[in-house]
Write a protein that holds these residues in place. Structure first.
Motif, PDB file in Angstrom:
ATOM      1  N   LEU A   1       0.723  -0.882  -0.069  1.00  0.00           N
ATOM      2  CA  LEU A   1      -0.029  -0.247   0.037  1.00  0.00           C
ATOM      3  C   LEU A   1       0.677   0.932  -0.045  1.00  0.00           C
TER       4      LEU A   1
ATOM      5  N   SER B   1       0.305   3.923   0.924  1.00  0.00           N
ATOM      6  CA  SER B   1      -0.508   4.848   2.598  1.00  0.00           C
ATOM      7  C   SER B   1       0.997   4.823   3.426  1.00  0.00           C
ATOM      8  N   ASP B   2       1.319   3.042   3.057  1.00  0.00           N
ATOM      9  CA  ASP B   2       2.479   2.575   4.332  1.00  0.00           C
ATOM     10  C   ASP B   2       3.600   3.092   3.887  1.00  0.00           C
TER      11      ASP B   2
ATOM     12  N   PRO C   1       4.285   9.526   2.700  1.00  0.00           N
ATOM     13  CA  PRO C   1       2.451  10.253   2.779  1.00  0.00           C
ATOM     14  C   PRO C   1       3.076  11.126   0.929  1.00  0.00           C
TER      15      PRO C   1
ATOM     16  N   ALA D   1      -3.031  12.478  -3.250  1.00  0.00           N
ATOM     17  CA  ALA D   1      -3.046  11.859  -4.120  1.00  0.00           C
ATOM     18  C   ALA D   1      -2.576  11.199  -5.441  1.00  0.00           C
TER      19      ALA D   1
ATOM     20  N   ALA E   1      -6.650   8.065  -3.649  1.00  0.00           N
ATOM     21  CA  ALA E   1      -5.949   8.204  -2.317  1.00  0.00           C
ATOM     22  C   ALA E   1      -5.198   7.138  -2.163  1.00  0.00           C
ATOM     23  N   ARG E   2      -3.875   7.648  -1.262  1.00  0.00           N
ATOM     24  CA  ARG E   2      -3.033   6.683  -1.359  1.00  0.00           C
ATOM     25  C   ARG E   2      -3.089   5.666  -0.533  1.00  0.00           C
ATOM     26  N   THR E   3      -4.316   5.028  -0.139  1.00  0.00           N
ATOM     27  CA  THR E   3      -4.580   4.495   1.023  1.00  0.00           C
ATOM     28  C   THR E   3      -5.815   3.570  -0.760  1.00  0.00           C
ATOM     29  N   GLU E   4      -5.208   3.827  -1.615  1.00  0.00           N
ATOM     30  CA  GLU E   4      -5.871   3.312  -2.755  1.00  0.00           C
ATOM     31  C   GLU E   4      -4.955   2.372  -3.298  1.00  0.00           C
TER      32      GLU E   4
ATOM     33  N   TRP F   1      -1.555   1.172  -5.090  1.00  0.00           N
ATOM     34  CA  TRP F   1      -0.416  -0.608  -4.514  1.00  0.00           C
ATOM     35  C   TRP F   1       0.521   0.453  -5.150  1.00  0.00           C
TER      36      TRP F   1
ATOM     37  N   CYS G   1      -3.865   0.521  -9.443  1.00  0.00           N
ATOM     38  CA  CYS G   1      -5.633   0.257  -8.267  1.00  0.00           C
ATOM     39  C   CYS G   1      -5.110  -1.025  -8.293  1.00  0.00           C
TER      40      CYS G   1
ATOM     41  N   ARG H   1      -3.501  -4.165  -9.961  1.00  0.00           N
ATOM     42  CA  ARG H   1      -2.407  -4.565  -9.246  1.00  0.00           C
ATOM     43  C   ARG H   1      -1.797  -5.815  -9.874  1.00  0.00           C
TER      44      ARG H   1
END
Length: 130
Positions: free
Chosen positions: A20, A22-23, A26, A29, A43-46, A48, A66, A70
């Motif tokens: 991910l 987001s991991d 930071p 988008a 968003a960075r949480t969506e 890979w 996405c 992925r």
């Protein structure tokens, strides 16, 4: 002048393993590589991140995907020990060939170099017996 590669968050990624975004770092988008520049930023949480190998750059390169695009993570195949049977019993060890017998080295009395197996010195041409 010494040229060195810079170090950043991409160096810690394993090749071909989706992580991910987001991991990792930071930020704003971003877009999926496959969806293209005309797609909506996600968003960075969506997203890979996948680090791919590159033939001319040992560090590789990272692309964002996405969930739909992925790449699948690599499959880890179990290694099979050929010396073990399917029941878990140990088979006999494979036979090893006998080691070759080495001939003792012979030196030319005039040149003091090792003479090949032919017995003829490569420098002076004298025939040397073993």
């Amino acid at each position: 002048m010494r040229i060195v590669a810079s170090s950043d968050w991409r160096d810690g990624l394993a090749f071909e393993v989706p992580v991910l975004v987001s991991d990792l770092s930071p930020g704003e988008a971003a877009r999926c590589f496959v969806c293209g520049a005309d797609s909506e930023p996600l968003a960075r949480t969506e997203l890979w991140a996948v680090k791919h190998r590159h033939p001319k750059n040992h560090s590789g390169y990272v692309r964002f995907y996405c969930l739909e695009h992925r790449p699948a993570p690599p499959r880890i195949t179990p290694t099979v020990d050929p010396r073990r049977s399917s029941a878990g019993e140990r088979r006999a060890a494979p036979r090893r060939s006998t080691p070759a017998v080495e001939r003792p080295s012979v030196l030319c009395p005039d040149c003091f170099v090792e003479v090949p197996a032919t017995g003829v010195c490569g420098i002076c041409g004298n025939t040397v017996g073993a």
